[in-house]
Design a protein around this motif. Structure first.
Motif, mmCIF file in Angstrom:
data_model
loop_
_atom_site.group_PDB
_atom_site.id
_atom_site.type_symbol
_atom_site.label_atom_id
_atom_site.label_comp_id
_atom_site.label_asym_id
_atom_site.label_seq_id
_atom_site.Cartn_x
_atom_site.Cartn_y
_atom_site.Cartn_z
ATOM 1 N N GLN A 71 15.589 -23.653 11.846
ATOM 2 C CA GLN A 71 14.353 -23.557 12.619
ATOM 3 C C GLN A 71 13.146 -23.546 11.686
ATOM 4 O O GLN A 71 12.127 -24.183 11.970
ATOM 5 N N TRP A 72 13.249 -22.832 10.576
ATOM 6 C CA TRP A 72 12.161 -22.770 9.606
ATOM 7 C C TRP A 72 11.894 -24.151 9.003
ATOM 8 O O TRP A 72 10.750 -24.566 8.870
ATOM 9 N N TRP A 74 12.639 -27.034 10.368
ATOM 10 C CA TRP A 74 12.118 -27.892 11.429
ATOM 11 C C TRP A 74 10.618 -27.618 11.622
ATOM 12 O O TRP A 74 9.836 -28.541 11.843
ATOM 13 N N TRP A 75 10.232 -26.370 11.497
ATOM 14 C CA TRP A 75 8.838 -25.989 11.659
ATOM 15 C C TRP A 75 7.982 -26.537 10.525
ATOM 16 O O TRP A 75 6.837 -26.918 10.712
ATOM 17 N N LEU A 76 8.540 -26.622 9.312
ATOM 18 C CA LEU A 76 7.785 -27.106 8.148
ATOM 19 C C LEU A 76 7.505 -28.605 8.174
ATOM 20 O O LEU A 76 6.571 -29.045 7.543
ATOM 21 N N ARG A 77 8.297 -29.342 8.882
ATOM 22 C CA ARG A 77 8.130 -30.805 8.813
ATOM 23 C C ARG A 77 6.861 -31.172 9.457
ATOM 24 O O ARG A 77 5.929 -31.590 9.313
#
Length: 77
Positions: A71-72, A74-77
């Protein structure tokens, strides 16, 4: 016999999650260290420290840590 519901307590699952977390954590640590520091020793140190932290978390708590990491990322992309 009843199947074991406590999968992370199983030694096989612990070591599988640990080693996969160590490799994945080393890659994340090297990436972050490369962007934060200019000295190779600090890059290696951050890669090792982050790899050990992620490996312990993955071995101890299993899939919960993997879901949080994904999730982290995915959030950074």
């Amino acid at each position: 016999m009843k199947p074991n519901d406590d999968a992370p307590a199983d030694p096989h699952h612990f070591w599988t999650h640990f080693w996969c977390g160590l490799v994945f954590g080393g890659l994340i640590g090297a990436y972050l260290g490369n962007h934060l520091f200019n000295q190779p020793a600090l890059v290696w140190g951050s890669a090792c420290a982050i790899a050990l932290l992620i490996a312990y978390g993955c071995g101890r708590w299993g899939d919960v840590v993997w879901h949080l990491l994904l999730q982290w990322l995915w959030w950074l992309r």
